[in-house]
Enzyme design. Structure first.
Site, short mmCIF file in Angstrom:
data_model
loop_
_atom_site.label_atom_id
_atom_site.label_comp_id
_atom_site.label_asym_id
_atom_site.label_seq_id
_atom_site.Cartn_x
_atom_site.Cartn_y
_atom_site.Cartn_z
N ASP A 86 0.85 -1.20 0.00
CA ASP A 86 0.00 0.00 0.00
C ASP A 86 0.88 1.25 0.00
OD1 ASP A 86 0.81 -0.52 2.72
OD2 ASP A 86 -0.75 0.85 3.44
N GLU A 150 0.12 -0.89 5.91
CA GLU A 150 1.19 -0.28 6.72
C GLU A 150 0.95 1.20 6.91
OE1 GLU A 150 4.80 1.50 8.13
OE2 GLU A 150 3.79 2.01 6.29
N1 BES Z 1 8.60 3.29 5.37
C1 BES Z 1 7.99 4.19 6.28
C2 BES Z 1 8.75 4.32 7.58
C3 BES Z 1 10.14 4.90 7.48
C4 BES Z 1 10.48 5.84 6.53
C5 BES Z 1 11.08 4.50 8.37
C6 BES Z 1 11.75 6.35 6.47
C7 BES Z 1 12.35 5.02 8.32
C8 BES Z 1 12.70 5.95 7.35
C9 BES Z 1 6.57 3.74 6.57
O1 BES Z 1 5.89 3.37 5.40
C10 BES Z 1 5.80 4.87 7.17
O2 BES Z 1 5.58 5.83 6.49
N2 BES Z 1 5.37 4.74 8.43
C11 BES Z 1 4.54 5.71 9.04
C12 BES Z 1 3.86 5.14 10.24
C13 BES Z 1 2.51 4.54 9.96
C14 BES Z 1 1.88 4.08 11.26
C15 BES Z 1 1.59 5.47 9.23
C16 BES Z 1 5.35 6.88 9.52
O3 BES Z 1 6.53 6.74 9.90
O4 BES Z 1 4.79 7.98 9.51
MN MN Z 2 7.02 2.17 4.20
MN MN Z 3 5.25 5.27 4.41
#
Ligand code: BES
Ligand code: MN
Ligand code: MN
Length: 456
Positions: A86, A150
């Protein structure tokens, strides 16, 4: 040789990724439901083609989880690959140079929503698996678990993990959903921040009012909300919620010195963002502010009249979405509770306040002394020519802490993205170099991990 196979097939690998990027799998917006489901089919199809067994589109309370595996020999170690198909919403569309779901290759980069986060990075694993299968070189067992929620908090994945502990048994979890410092400074992510996310609603009068007739005599919820939000940081840029820092693990002087050794150019950083000055908690440098320190940010704020022209109105309500990034040992439940109590307490009697908690996630730190970390570090050293640097990241992948608590398995975060990829932003991109380096490095991780597990 695997490297030759990758260069001979790289155009096809890229075309396949572009095909997947054309499907707008935005999990946050129900309008894209069919596309999200189609993307799960796409991933399942490609896993099957690459040689996975027992490929299944597992139904959940939300979007499905794509599972697949190749068990070479139950005696051998098992790598569980996690990723997500996603993507974030592409808004604002008008800021994209080319449409977000019509991928283009330009300046050696693939431009599309999800190019780096996480379709491009997840697909490196599917292709690395194909490469190993084609060379009869899969040295251990592999399981794939690719989810579709995710970006909206992975709620159903949590349930899936709890209900499928046997099926998910593995020795390590391998994830490419983070970044690295630069193409000539490879790094392995050794920590992720947790998250507490809330939405607040401030209500003043029971209806919108003429701002001339009532202005000055009743509380304007937007004015009040702004004042409340402003008060959440003090003059040292520290968060003012009582007890917010209570459980924060402070790093030792040595640990901070170690961190400072990772290359970081503040001037470049400011230039890339067009900033005169950076901003953040006093007493910490930028790299610390974005990794080992907790933060609070407003993600959106609205209310009143925002259309064309002017309307003279005191709105009845004002809203904001607020996220707090957490570090060990803060817990999302506890922080959400502390936020709620504080926010209700600081509200003047002239308004009513409602705090709605959203999804959250635990912070995590991964070990650097494990076989899996060493296997990854050696793989990078071979493909990049230099040792990767361990760095803690500021982003969140809430399921990683759960993999540890529910399955007892540590993760290795082999991310190949760059800050410049602009994930979650307009013009997200992923370098062809990064995509291919990932496909080249992953099989070496498998080889090293299988080899080093034997010797133990
Ligand atoms: N891939 C990201 C997380 C990420 C990005 C970790 C860059 C380290 C470096 C992930 O898809 C993401 O965006 N996670 C969200 C959290 C989620 C609960 C919506 C975030 O970090 O905002
Ligand atoms: Mn991600
Ligand atoms: Mn992300």
């Amino acid at each position: 040789m695997m490297k030759n196979y990758i260069s001979e097939n790289q155009d096809r690998f890229i075309q396949e990724l572009l095909d997947m990027l054309r499907i707008p799998s935005v999990s946050a917006d129900p309008k894209f439901k069919n596309d999200v489901l189609r993307t799960a089919d796409f991933v399942a199809g490609k896993l099957t083609e690459a040689g996975a067994d027992k490929v299944e589109i597992c139904v959940t309370g939300g979007y499905p989880i794509v599972y697949g595996e190749k068990i070479v020999d139950p005696q051998l170690p098992t790598v569980l690959v996690y990723g997500h198909y996603d993507v974030q919403p592409a808004d604002p569309y008008e800021l994209w140079d080319s449409p977000p779901f019509e991928p283009v290759v330009k300046h050696e980069k693939i431009y599309a929503r999800g190019a780096s986060d996480d379709k491009g990075q997840m697909y490196m694993h599917v292709k690395a698996f194909e490469v190993m299968m084609q060379h009869n070189a899969l040295p251990c067992n592999v399981k794939f678990m690719i989810e579709g929620e995710e970006e909206v908090g992975s709620d159903n994945l949590g349930t899936f993990v709890k209900e499928n502990k046997d099926r998910l048994q593995a020795d390590v979890i391998l994830i490419s959903d983070t970044g690295m410092l630069a193409n000539d400074v490879p790094s392995i992510t050794t920590g992720l921040r947790g998250l507490s996310y809330v939405e607040v609603e401030v209500t003043g009068p029971n209806r919108d009012l003429h701002s001339g007739m009532y202005g000055g005599a009743v509380a304007n919820p937007i004015n009040i909300l702004c004042r409340m939000i402003a008060s959440l940081h003090d003059e040292h840029n520290r968060i003012t919620i009582p007890g917010f820092y209570d459980n924060v693990v402070e790093l030792s002087k040595e640990e901070r010195e170690e961190m400072a050794r990772a290359p970081f150019d503040l001037e470049k950083y400011k230039k890339a963002l067009d900033l005169q000055e950076v901003h953040g908690e006093e007493g910490y440098v930028t790299m610390e502010r974005t990794s080992i320190r907790p933060t609070l940010d407003v993600n959106g704020i609205w209310g009143g009249y925002t259309g064309e022209g002017a309307k003279t109105v005191i709105p009845s309500k004002a809203f904001a979405k607020i996220s707090m990034r957490l570090v060990p040992n803060q817990s999302p439940e506890e922080i959400t509770e502390k936020f709620t109590q504080h926010f209700e307490r600081i509200a003047p009697k002239s308004v009513k306040v409602l705090v709605k908690p959203h999804h959250g996630g635990e912070p995590v730190v991964t070990p650097t002394n494990s076989i899996a970390y060493q296997a990854a570090a050696m793989a990078y050293e071979e493909t990049f020519g230099i040792k990767p640097v361990p760095v803690r990241s500021g982003g969140s992948i809430p399921i990683v802490a759960m993999f540890k608590s529910e399955l007892g398995i540590d993760s290795v975060l082999m991310g190949f993205g760059l800050d410049a990829d602009a994930i979650h932003s307009p013009n997200e991109s992923f370098g062809i170099f990064n995509f291919l380096k990932g496909i080249e490095t992953i099989p070496l991780f498998f080889r090293n991990f299988a080899e080093m597990s034997k010797k133990r």
